[in-house]
Motif scaffolding. Structure first.
Motif, PDB file in Angstrom:
ATOM      1  N   LEU A 157       0.832  -1.202   0.000  1.00 35.49           N
ATOM      2  CA  LEU A 157       0.000   0.000   0.000  1.00 35.49           C
ATOM      3  C   LEU A 157       0.870   1.256   0.000  1.00 35.49           C
ATOM      4  CD1 LEU A 157      -2.746   1.411   0.173  1.00 35.49           C
ATOM      5  CD2 LEU A 157      -2.636   1.113   2.664  1.00 35.49           C
ATOM      6  N   ALA A 158       1.904   1.274   0.826  1.00 33.71           N
ATOM      7  CA  ALA A 158       2.811   2.426   0.867  1.00 33.71           C
ATOM      8  C   ALA A 158       3.469   2.653  -0.498  1.00 33.71           C
ATOM      9  CB  ALA A 158       3.882   2.225   1.937  1.00 33.71           C
ATOM     10  N   LYS A 159       3.862   1.572  -1.139  1.00 34.77           N
ATOM     11  CA  LYS A 159       4.479   1.671  -2.471  1.00 34.77           C
ATOM     12  C   LYS A 159       3.477   2.243  -3.476  1.00 34.77           C
ATOM     13  CE  LYS A 159       6.704  -1.099  -6.031  1.00 34.77           C
ATOM     14  NZ  LYS A 159       6.918  -2.434  -6.552  1.00 34.77           N
ATOM     15  N   MET A 160       2.230   1.779  -3.412  1.00 36.63           N
ATOM     16  CA  MET A 160       1.195   2.286  -4.320  1.00 36.63           C
ATOM     17  C   MET A 160       0.950   3.779  -4.103  1.00 36.63           C
ATOM     18  SD  MET A 160      -1.429  -0.957  -4.134  1.00 36.63           S
ATOM     19  CE  MET A 160      -2.800  -0.055  -4.809  1.00 36.63           C
ATOM     20  N   ILE A 161       0.950   4.194  -2.835  1.00 38.59           N
ATOM     21  CA  ILE A 161       0.751   5.612  -2.528  1.00 38.59           C
ATOM     22  C   ILE A 161       1.909   6.432  -3.096  1.00 38.59           C
ATOM     23  CG2 ILE A 161       0.674   7.323  -0.659  1.00 38.59           C
ATOM     24  CD1 ILE A 161      -0.792   5.147   1.016  1.00 38.59           C
ATOM     25  N   LEU A 162       3.129   5.973  -2.859  1.00 41.49           N
ATOM     26  CA  LEU A 162       4.310   6.697  -3.337  1.00 41.49           C
ATOM     27  C   LEU A 162       4.371   6.782  -4.860  1.00 41.49           C
ATOM     28  CD1 LEU A 162       6.999   5.424  -0.832  1.00 41.49           C
ATOM     29  CD2 LEU A 162       6.030   7.730  -0.985  1.00 41.49           C
ATOM     30  N   GLU A 163       3.765   5.832  -5.546  1.00 37.27           N
ATOM     31  CA  GLU A 163       3.772   5.827  -7.008  1.00 37.27           C
ATOM     32  C   GLU A 163       2.525   6.501  -7.598  1.00 37.27           C
ATOM     33  OE1 GLU A 163       4.225   1.693  -7.962  1.00 37.27           O
ATOM     34  OE2 GLU A 163       6.351   1.683  -7.450  1.00 37.27           O
ATOM     35  N   ASP A 208      -0.308   9.403  -8.701  1.00 36.56           N
ATOM     36  CA  ASP A 208      -0.259  10.720  -9.351  1.00 36.56           C
ATOM     37  C   ASP A 208      -0.294  11.841  -8.320  1.00 36.56           C
ATOM     38  OD1 ASP A 208      -0.244   9.457 -11.809  1.00 36.56           O
ATOM     39  OD2 ASP A 208      -2.389   9.748 -12.172  1.00 36.56           O
ATOM     40  N   VAL A 209      -1.010  11.626  -7.235  1.00 37.07           N
ATOM     41  CA  VAL A 209      -1.145  12.652  -6.199  1.00 37.07           C
ATOM     42  C   VAL A 209       0.220  12.947  -5.569  1.00 37.07           C
ATOM     43  CG1 VAL A 209      -2.216  13.179  -3.968  1.00 37.07           C
ATOM     44  CG2 VAL A 209      -3.541  12.042  -5.735  1.00 37.07           C
ATOM     45  N   GLN A 211       5.305  16.125  -5.152  1.00 33.56           N
ATOM     46  CA  GLN A 211       6.762  16.218  -5.249  1.00 33.56           C
ATOM     47  C   GLN A 211       7.193  17.238  -6.299  1.00 33.56           C
ATOM     48  OE1 GLN A 211       7.599  12.040  -5.799  1.00 33.56           O
ATOM     49  NE2 GLN A 211       8.069  11.756  -3.642  1.00 33.56           N
ATOM     50  N   ILE A 212       6.483  17.287  -7.410  1.00 30.47           N
ATOM     51  CA  ILE A 212       6.800  18.261  -8.465  1.00 30.47           C
ATOM     52  C   ILE A 212       6.583  19.684  -7.948  1.00 30.47           C
ATOM     53  CG2 ILE A 212       6.018  19.181 -10.685  1.00 30.47           C
ATOM     54  CD1 ILE A 212       5.474  16.229 -11.514  1.00 30.47           C
ATOM     55  N   LEU A 217      -2.321  23.321  -2.827  1.00 30.91           N
ATOM     56  CA  LEU A 217      -3.344  22.452  -3.420  1.00 30.91           C
ATOM     57  C   LEU A 217      -2.864  21.001  -3.462  1.00 30.91           C
ATOM     58  CD1 LEU A 217      -4.684  24.629  -6.372  1.00 30.91           C
ATOM     59  CD2 LEU A 217      -5.916  23.963  -4.303  1.00 30.91           C
ATOM     60  N   ALA A 218      -1.619  20.804  -3.885  1.00 35.07           N
ATOM     61  CA  ALA A 218      -1.065  19.448  -3.952  1.00 35.07           C
ATOM     62  C   ALA A 218      -0.978  18.842  -2.554  1.00 35.07           C
ATOM     63  CB  ALA A 218       0.312  19.476  -4.616  1.00 35.07           C
ATOM     64  N   GLU A 219      -0.609  19.654  -1.579  1.00 32.89           N
ATOM     65  CA  GLU A 219      -0.523  19.179  -0.197  1.00 32.89           C
ATOM     66  C   GLU A 219      -1.901  18.772   0.320  1.00 32.89           C
ATOM     67  OE1 GLU A 219       2.032  20.810   3.503  1.00 32.89           O
ATOM     68  OE2 GLU A 219       0.558  22.228   2.705  1.00 32.89           O
ATOM     69  N   ASN A 220      -2.922  19.568   0.013  1.00 29.48           N
ATOM     70  CA  ASN A 220      -4.288  19.230   0.427  1.00 29.48           C
ATOM     71  C   ASN A 220      -4.786  17.957  -0.256  1.00 29.48           C
ATOM     72  OD1 ASN A 220      -4.479  21.414   2.146  1.00 29.48           O
ATOM     73  ND2 ASN A 220      -5.489  22.717   0.636  1.00 29.48           N
ATOM     74  N   ASP A 221      -4.451  17.786  -1.539  1.00 33.48           N
ATOM     75  CA  ASP A 221      -4.845  16.573  -2.254  1.00 33.48           C
ATOM     76  C   ASP A 221      -4.196  15.334  -1.644  1.00 33.48           C
ATOM     77  OD1 ASP A 221      -6.372  18.104  -3.963  1.00 33.48           O
ATOM     78  OD2 ASP A 221      -4.925  18.048  -5.620  1.00 33.48           O
ATOM     79  N   LEU A 222      -2.918  15.443  -1.302  1.00 33.40           N
ATOM     80  CA  LEU A 222      -2.222  14.317  -0.674  1.00 33.40           C
ATOM     81  C   LEU A 222      -2.820  14.013   0.696  1.00 33.40           C
ATOM     82  CD1 LEU A 222      -0.028  12.181  -0.566  1.00 33.40           C
ATOM     83  CD2 LEU A 222       1.590  13.976   0.151  1.00 33.40           C
ATOM     84  N   GLN A 223      -3.097  15.060   1.468  1.00 33.96           N
ATOM     85  CA  GLN A 223      -3.701  14.844   2.783  1.00 33.96           C
ATOM     86  C   GLN A 223      -5.067  14.180   2.650  1.00 33.96           C
ATOM     87  OE1 GLN A 223      -2.230  15.547   5.920  1.00 33.96           O
ATOM     88  NE2 GLN A 223      -3.896  14.176   6.493  1.00 33.96           N
TER      89      GLN A 223
END
Length: 144
Positions: free
Chosen positions: A17-23, A25-26, A31-32, A95-101
């Motif tokens: 699951l952690a690997k899937m999260i790290l890979e 798009d969010v 990171q970008i 926005l990216a931080e909120n999407d990840l959260q």
């Protein structure tokens, strides 16, 4: 704590699951946007300027309106915060931080809910924390 095959399987699933999260798009977008923000001189200048005046603001807060620079510092804090918040790279990062959260909150709720509907998952989001929608915040008296 005895390592059973069930525990090993749970750890392996958690790692997957952690690997899937790290890979996802969010995370990639996060990171970008973080990279762009950290490597843009103008955005960094705005952030550093806000942080420096925020330190003065905290000192002024100790004395309140009796501080000799109260009005000046209060005005500068608002101006610099607005300037920083309106920076396109800062806005994109937020926005990216909120999407990840939101993604991490959704996953936490799914995992907790799959164990029991009574498990409390601290997401920082009143919708998830109370188990029902809460418009306007609980202090407004609109909670169900």
């Amino acid at each position: 704590m005895l390592a059973t095959s069930e525990r090993v399987e749970l750890v392996e699933n958690a790692e997957e699951l952690a690997k899937m999260i790290l890979e996802s798009d969010v995370v990639e977008q996060y990171q970008i946007s973080l990279y762009k923000l950290r490597h843009n001189r103008e955005s960094q200048r705005k952030i550093k300027r806000f942080i420096s005046v925020k330190d003065l603001y905290e000192e002024v807060q100790r004395f309140g309106k009796y501080h000799p620079d109260y009005k000046k510092i209060m005005t500068e804090v608002r101006e610099y915060k607005r300037e920083m918040d309106l920076d396109p790279l800062v806005a994109d990062f937020k926005l990216a931080e909120n999407d990840l959260q939101a993604l991490l909150d959704d996953i936490s709720v799914l995992i907790g809910g799959s164990v029991s509907e009574h498990i409390k998952v601290p997401t920082g989001n009143p919708f998830f924390d109370t188990g029902h929608s809460c418009s306007g915040g609980c202090s407004s008296g609109s909670c169900g």
